[in-house]
Scaffold this active site. Sequence first.
Site, PDB file in Angstrom:
ATOM      1  N   ARG A  54     129.813  56.831  46.071  1.00  0.00           N
ATOM      2  CA  ARG A  54     129.143  58.171  45.143  1.00  0.00           C
ATOM      3  C   ARG A  54     129.293  58.884  44.286  1.00  0.00           C
ATOM      4  NH1 ARG A  54     127.349  56.120  50.085  1.00  0.00           N
ATOM      5  NH2 ARG A  54     129.795  56.292  50.657  1.00  0.00           N
ATOM      6  N   THR A  55     130.541  59.644  43.871  1.00  0.00           N
ATOM      7  CA  THR A  55     131.205  60.708  43.272  1.00  0.00           C
ATOM      8  C   THR A  55     132.097  60.303  42.040  1.00  0.00           C
ATOM      9  OG1 THR A  55     132.457  61.740  45.374  1.00  0.00           O
ATOM     10  CG2 THR A  55     133.001  62.521  42.986  1.00  0.00           C
ATOM     11  N   LYS A  82     152.720  50.092  38.172  1.00  0.00           N
ATOM     12  CA  LYS A  82     154.455  50.173  37.540  1.00  0.00           C
ATOM     13  C   LYS A  82     155.402  51.195  38.385  1.00  0.00           C
ATOM     14  CE  LYS A  82     152.520  47.210  33.855  1.00  0.00           C
ATOM     15  NZ  LYS A  82     152.097  47.482  32.129  1.00  0.00           N
ATOM     16  N   ARG A 104     140.486  62.485  41.570  1.00  0.00           N
ATOM     17  CA  ARG A 104     140.475  61.826  42.753  1.00  0.00           C
ATOM     18  C   ARG A 104     141.865  61.421  43.221  1.00  0.00           C
ATOM     19  NH1 ARG A 104     136.078  59.556  46.643  1.00  0.00           N
ATOM     20  NH2 ARG A 104     135.204  61.572  46.474  1.00  0.00           N
ATOM     21  N   HIS A 132     137.050  69.547  48.405  1.00  0.00           N
ATOM     22  CA  HIS A 132     135.618  68.342  47.323  1.00  0.00           C
ATOM     23  C   HIS A 132     134.730  69.122  47.035  1.00  0.00           C
ATOM     24  CE1 HIS A 132     133.694  65.043  46.329  1.00  0.00           C
ATOM     25  NE2 HIS A 132     133.814  64.166  46.996  1.00  0.00           N
TER      26      HIS A 132
HETATM   27  N1   CP Z   1     130.872  61.655  49.657  1.00  0.00           N
HETATM   28  C1   CP Z   1     132.018  61.388  48.588  1.00  0.00           C
HETATM   29  O1   CP Z   1     132.971  61.652  48.054  1.00  0.00           O
HETATM   30  O2   CP Z   1     131.679  59.455  48.946  1.00  0.00           O
HETATM   31  P1   CP Z   1     132.112  58.483  47.656  1.00  0.00           P
HETATM   32  O3   CP Z   1     133.728  58.955  48.852  1.00  0.00           O
HETATM   33  O4   CP Z   1     131.853  57.699  47.617  1.00  0.00           O
HETATM   34  O5   CP Z   1     132.478  59.318  46.772  1.00  0.00           O
END
Ligand code: CP
Length: 315
Positions: A54-55, A82, A104, A132
């Site tokens: 999603r993100t 590496k 992320r 998040h």
């Molecule tokens: N909600 C969320 O962060 O989903 P993903 O891990 O798929 O990005």
Amino acid sequence: QRHLLGIEHLSQEDILTVLDLAEKYVDLNRRTVKKTDALAGMTQINMFFENSTRTQASFELAGKRLGADVMNMSMQTSSVKKGETLIDTALTLNAMHPDLLVVRHQNSGAVDLLAQKVECAVLNAGDGKHEHPTQALLDALTIRREKGRISRLTVAICGDVTHSRVARSNMILLGKMENRVRLVGPPTLMPAGVADLGVEVCDDMRQGLQDADVVMMLRLQKERMDGGFIPSEREYFHRYGLDAEKLSYAKPDAIVMHPGPMNRGVEIDGTIADDINRSVIQEQVEMGVAVRQACMDLLARNLRAERGRALSEGT
Ligand code: CP
């Protein structure tokens, strides 16, 4: 602000500014032509050191709809494999003059550290158990659209709170917006001292869901548990999984949320997840694109203003 690193840095006014702009993008995204030039001439790099559906997809789509040049770094095939460090990787990309870096990372605090080393705007797409922020903002937009407000609500956040950056960012945002937040889950998955943060803590689902306006379910984050956790998924579902019987304790018009990815039959019954009268899980995904467009649009405006000032001061 230059970066979006966490909800903890945002005021009530900042949050409402994002939600109001995101509303405009929701309308635009529902049209045949969705594109704007808010990020025209800008470069966005997405660096995902942890898996995402999603993100990552929504940040990519958001950047493209805003007219940015978007590059997805494949961290699995990058020189990180590496032994190159996060900071060296960031400095290497920084030398290519991106404008927005979406990151992320599995370590809490890694994105804050990286933001100190680069010249562009950094957006936290989830760092370890820490924050998040865009997830909490998209959840807030979904709640506001469903309930007509984002304050004075009772929100039950249920499940694996300890390992959840989604829970943490939501807890902070909902607190700032003056909601009643209830954390519900087994004591083994509840962070120590969390009750001191002005939230209610409860280890019984029926009690925790009592009269809730919003029921937010969390995934069991096994990847952060080092093997030690629960009796069994079956037992967990029996006690803490959301099914129709437990949901009946919430208000009759309570909405059901889940950030995804979902484990059906573990933290949520599939029929509840798919019930279009209660579940807003697909709406959350839709709001994700609009919220990320709003966040990047606002940061790009700040970046342009900052660069304009630097130019006029000759620095
Ligand atoms: N909600 C969320 O962060 O989903 P993903 O891990 O798929 O990005």
